[in-house]
Design a protein around this motif. Structure first.
Motif, PDB file in Angstrom:
ATOM      1  N   THR A   4       0.856  -1.188   0.000  1.00 11.98           N
ATOM      2  CA  THR A   4       0.000   0.000   0.000  1.00 11.98           C
ATOM      3  C   THR A   4       0.888   1.233   0.000  1.00 11.98           C
ATOM      4  N   ALA A   5       0.346   2.340  -0.535  1.00  7.89           N
ATOM      5  CA  ALA A   5       1.145   3.555  -0.637  1.00  7.89           C
ATOM      6  C   ALA A   5       0.241   4.740  -0.964  1.00  7.89           C
ATOM      7  N   ASP A   6       0.693   5.938  -0.631  1.00 11.90           N
ATOM      8  CA  ASP A   6       0.036   7.153  -1.109  1.00 11.90           C
ATOM      9  C   ASP A   6       0.407   7.344  -2.573  1.00 11.90           C
ATOM     10  N   PHE A   7      -0.581   7.690  -3.395  1.00 15.55           N
ATOM     11  CA  PHE A   7      -0.361   7.762  -4.841  1.00 15.55           C
ATOM     12  C   PHE A   7      -0.784   9.133  -5.363  1.00 15.55           C
ATOM     13  N   TYR A   8       0.096   9.755  -6.160  1.00 15.31           N
ATOM     14  CA  TYR A   8      -0.197  11.035  -6.805  1.00 15.31           C
ATOM     15  C   TYR A   8       0.326  10.965  -8.235  1.00 15.31           C
ATOM     16  N   ALA A   9      -0.453  11.462  -9.190  1.00 21.22           N
ATOM     17  CA  ALA A   9      -0.012  11.383 -10.586  1.00 21.22           C
ATOM     18  C   ALA A   9      -0.646  12.484 -11.421  1.00 21.22           C
ATOM     19  N   ALA A  10       0.064  12.857 -12.467  1.00 20.32           N
ATOM     20  CA  ALA A  10      -0.465  13.741 -13.504  1.00 20.32           C
ATOM     21  C   ALA A  10      -0.204  13.056 -14.841  1.00 20.32           C
ATOM     22  N   GLN A  11      -1.248  12.972 -15.661  1.00 19.47           N
ATOM     23  CA  GLN A  11      -1.135  12.285 -16.946  1.00 19.47           C
ATOM     24  C   GLN A  11      -1.692  13.179 -18.047  1.00 19.47           C
ATOM     25  N   PHE A  12      -1.002  13.195 -19.176  1.00 18.23           N
ATOM     26  CA  PHE A  12      -1.379  14.060 -20.291  1.00 18.23           C
ATOM     27  C   PHE A  12      -1.547  13.201 -21.537  1.00 18.23           C
ATOM     28  N   ASN A  13      -2.680  13.358 -22.207  1.00 15.81           N
ATOM     29  CA  ASN A  13      -2.979  12.560 -23.391  1.00 15.81           C
ATOM     30  C   ASN A  13      -3.409  13.439 -24.551  1.00 15.81           C
ATOM     31  N   TYR A  14      -2.953  13.070 -25.727  1.00 14.74           N
ATOM     32  CA  TYR A  14      -3.374  13.720 -26.974  1.00 14.74           C
ATOM     33  C   TYR A  14      -3.866  12.641 -27.917  1.00 14.74           C
ATOM     34  N   LYS A  15      -5.027  12.844 -28.523  1.00 15.69           N
ATOM     35  CA  LYS A  15      -5.593  11.873 -29.458  1.00 15.69           C
ATOM     36  C   LYS A  15      -5.963  12.574 -30.755  1.00 15.69           C
ATOM     37  N   SER A  16      -5.614  11.951 -31.862  1.00 17.48           N
ATOM     38  CA  SER A  16      -6.025  12.416 -33.178  1.00 17.48           C
ATOM     39  C   SER A  16      -6.344  11.202 -34.027  1.00 17.48           C
ATOM     40  N   GLU A  17      -6.699  11.439 -35.263  1.00 14.76           N
ATOM     41  CA  GLU A  17      -7.066  10.333 -36.140  1.00 14.76           C
ATOM     42  C   GLU A  17      -5.904   9.385 -36.393  1.00 14.76           C
ATOM     43  N   LYS A  18      -4.690   9.921 -36.501  1.00 13.07           N
ATOM     44  CA  LYS A  18      -3.538   9.099 -36.864  1.00 13.07           C
ATOM     45  C   LYS A  18      -2.604   8.810 -35.696  1.00 13.07           C
ATOM     46  N   PHE A  19      -2.603   9.671 -34.696  1.00 11.20           N
ATOM     47  CA  PHE A  19      -1.540   9.593 -33.690  1.00 11.20           C
ATOM     48  C   PHE A  19      -2.069   9.908 -32.302  1.00 11.20           C
ATOM     49  N   ASP A  20      -1.649   9.102 -31.316  1.00 10.45           N
ATOM     50  CA  ASP A  20      -1.888   9.371 -29.902  1.00 10.45           C
ATOM     51  C   ASP A  20      -0.540   9.563 -29.219  1.00 10.45           C
ATOM     52  N   ALA A  21      -0.525  10.375 -28.166  1.00 12.79           N
ATOM     53  CA  ALA A  21       0.690  10.549 -27.376  1.00 12.79           C
ATOM     54  C   ALA A  21       0.295  10.718 -25.921  1.00 12.79           C
ATOM     55  N   ASN A  22       1.164  10.264 -25.023  1.00  7.35           N
ATOM     56  CA  ASN A  22       0.874  10.430 -23.608  1.00  7.35           C
ATOM     57  C   ASN A  22       2.153  10.595 -22.810  1.00  7.35           C
ATOM     58  N   ALA A  23       2.034  11.250 -21.666  1.00  2.00           N
ATOM     59  CA  ALA A  23       3.137  11.386 -20.716  1.00  2.00           C
ATOM     60  C   ALA A  23       2.548  11.325 -19.315  1.00  2.00           C
ATOM     61  N   MET A  24       3.295  10.753 -18.382  1.00  2.00           N
ATOM     62  CA  MET A  24       2.801  10.632 -17.019  1.00  2.00           C
ATOM     63  C   MET A  24       3.945  10.794 -16.028  1.00  2.00           C
ATOM     64  N   TYR A  25       3.626  11.449 -14.914  1.00  2.00           N
ATOM     65  CA  TYR A  25       4.535  11.478 -13.771  1.00  2.00           C
ATOM     66  C   TYR A  25       3.741  11.005 -12.563  1.00  2.00           C
ATOM     67  N   ALA A  26       4.248   9.992 -11.868  1.00  2.00           N
ATOM     68  CA  ALA A  26       3.554   9.438 -10.708  1.00  2.00           C
ATOM     69  C   ALA A  26       4.522   9.308  -9.541  1.00  2.00           C
ATOM     70  N   VAL A  27       3.999   9.583  -8.351  1.00  2.00           N
ATOM     71  CA  VAL A  27       4.775   9.454  -7.124  1.00  2.00           C
ATOM     72  C   VAL A  27       4.027   8.521  -6.179  1.00  2.00           C
ATOM     73  N   MET A  28       4.733   7.545  -5.636  1.00  2.00           N
ATOM     74  CA  MET A  28       4.185   6.681  -4.596  1.00  2.00           C
ATOM     75  C   MET A  28       5.054   6.845  -3.361  1.00  2.00           C
ATOM     76  N   THR A  29       4.449   7.234  -2.238  1.00  2.00           N
ATOM     77  CA  THR A  29       5.196   7.488  -1.013  1.00  2.00           C
ATOM     78  C   THR A  29       4.611   6.671   0.137  1.00  2.00           C
ATOM     79  N   ASN A  30       5.367   6.595   1.217  1.00  2.00           N
ATOM     80  CA  ASN A  30       4.948   5.864   2.414  1.00  2.00           C
ATOM     81  C   ASN A  30       4.551   4.426   2.064  1.00  2.00           C
ATOM     82  N   ILE A  31       5.385   3.789   1.254  1.00  2.00           N
ATOM     83  CA  ILE A  31       5.098   2.423   0.819  1.00  2.00           C
ATOM     84  C   ILE A  31       5.211   1.468   2.005  1.00  2.00           C
ATOM     85  N   GLU A  32       4.163   0.692   2.190  1.00  2.00           N
ATOM     86  CA  GLU A  32       4.144  -0.344   3.222  1.00  2.00           C
ATOM     87  C   GLU A  32       4.117  -1.692   2.522  1.00  2.00           C
TER      88      GLU A  32
END
Length: 446
Positions: A267-295
């Motif tokens: 278990t852990a605290d979870f925080y993330a930001a995700q960015f997505n772009y969609k078009s007819e020919k191409f999709d792109a994504n980027a994500m940054y995630a932090v997990m803290t206080n992992i038990e």
């Protein structure tokens, strides 16, 4: 009644009456089947002047469209306020069919939801068989894992209740799983329970025990207790920013049919930001995630060292209390048949270069659509799933802490039945020993 209206009414009755309730496509960019009623509906609306046709303002009935393109047309039709009754019926039917894609475009279908049943039931019955082998040695027993074959039955219910005319819904997913070759009782889990709805014009909020999925599922296909905010932007609503915060607490209890399929039992605290772009020919994504206080509860939870479910667990224990995960990816569609998917991720808190990285490249051909009997798709891929960054992958051909080549194919013999086969040949990353897997899946959707 004018001749135009009469023709529209007759066409609407025939098209809507013969229409299936849903395409249930897995990908918004998969083709709408060539024989779909939706094309006739669009033809009628175009002939009546409700819409201009396809996005390039021409009607090309000889060409298929993706669900995303069709949703754009429906959205334009929904913006009209002076529709004849028959045309309005067609638009409502199309809006119901492409509700998920319209939602991703930021278009609400609240008026339609008010007219529908308050609760919508969906679900799945799945049979899965896996034959896996590895030459790695257990850190618990000191023995080789060798062959491990098993089969599983899973029954899933996913009710959705509409909350008045607010556009909000209450959603639940209940899973019952059991080994198919045992008489013992299985396990029932309320995997998800959350509310989802719009706030303002471009913002959607999801809160409760919510789905937790990175765009392509390489790192996460799980759930967490918390909230997600999705903000759409762009002229075609093709940019989405997602902000997530909560507690990752899957509560695994021998969660799947083979050791290693869910390797991060913590278990852990979870925080993330995700960015997505969609078009007819191409999709792109980027994500940054932090997990803290992992038990990390994995090692202490292994009750029986001889139980095949626990054998691989200790090898994958994460020994830090934090993860910093960066991920980028994209999907390029060469044409209606071919696509290339790629993703890379790294956990900068990990010290091991192999364990801290995950990446894959997948060449895709066609796409199986459960509403289109006879449709099929296939892929070939290379995957490297480092154990310190791939937490609970959606891919079942390669496990965490494995690398190698995978091939697979899916076929729809009859409507709402999806058959899939996959094969992996590679290595366990830490031990650099050979591993392989054969995977068979039958999914009945309703």
């Amino acid at each position: 009644m004018s001749k135009k209206t009469l023709v529209s009414a007759i066409t609407a009755a025939l098209v809507v009456g013969a229409a299936s309730t849903t395409f249930a496509a897995n990908n918004p960019f998969s083709d709408v089947p060539a024989d779909s009623w939706a094309y006739d509906a669009v033809s009628t609306l175009a002939a009546d002047g409700v819409i201009d046709g396809y996005p390039d303002d021409t009607y090309q009935g000889q060409n298929t469209m993706t669900r995303y393109e069709m949703a754009q047309i429906v959205a334009r039709a929904m913006a009209k306020t002076d529709l004849e009754k028959a045309d309005k019926a067609l638009v409502d039917k199309l809006a119901a069919e492409f509700a998920d894609e319209l939602d991703n475009l930021g278009v609400r279908v609240a008026d339609l939801e008010k007219k529908s049943d308050n609760v919508v039931w969906k679900g799945e019955l799945r049979y899965r068989y896996v034959d896996a082998s590895s030459n790695a040695v257990s850190k618990i027993t000191g023995k080789k894992y060798n062959d491990n074959d098993t089969s599983q039955v899973m029954f899933r219910l996913e009710p959705k209740a509409y909350i008045g005319d607010t556009g909000w819904t209450a959603n639940v997913r209940v899973d019952y799983e059991m080994k198919a070759d045992e008489d013992a009782n299985g396990k029932t889990v309320v995997a998800r329970a959350y509310a989802k709805g719009p706030i303002g014009h471009n913002t959607t909020v999801t809160a409760g025990r919510i789905p937790l999925l990175d765009t392509y599922g390489m790192l996460l296909d799980e759930h967490m207790s918390g909230a997600q905010i999705d903000i759409t932007s762009g002229s075609d609503k093709n940019f989405t920013t997602s902000l997530l915060a909560g507690r990752y607490n899957p509560g695994h209890d021998n969660p799947d049919i083979l050791p290693g399929q869910t390797l991060k039992d913590f278990t852990a605290d979870f925080y993330a930001a995700q960015f997505n772009y969609k078009s007819e020919k191409f999709d792109a994504n980027a994500m940054y995630a932090v997990m803290t206080n992992i038990e990390n509860t994995q090692s202490s939870d292994i009750k029986n060292p001889n139980d095949s479910f626990g054998l691989w667990g200790n090898a994958y224990t994460y020994d830090k209390d934090k993860m910093n995960i960066w991920s980028v990816g994209g999907l390029y569609r060469f044409d209606n048949n071919w696509g290339l998917l790629g993703q890379y991720a790294v956990n900068t808190e990990s010290d091991n270069s192999d364990d801290k990285q995950a990446y894959m490249a997948e060449l895709q051909y066609k796409n199986a659509n459960i509403a289109d009997p006879g449709s099929w798709g296939a892929y070939v891929a290379y995957r490297h799933f480092g154990k310190d960054v791939t937490i609970a992958t959606t891919y079942k051909d390669v496990f965490n802490n494995q690398k190698g080549f995978a091939i697979g194919a899916s076929y729809v013999p009859v409507e709402n039945l999806l058959a899939s086969v996959k094969y992996f040949d590679g290595k366990d990353i830490d031990s650099d020993t050979d591993a392989d897997r054969f995977y068979l899946n039958l999914d009945f959707f309703y």
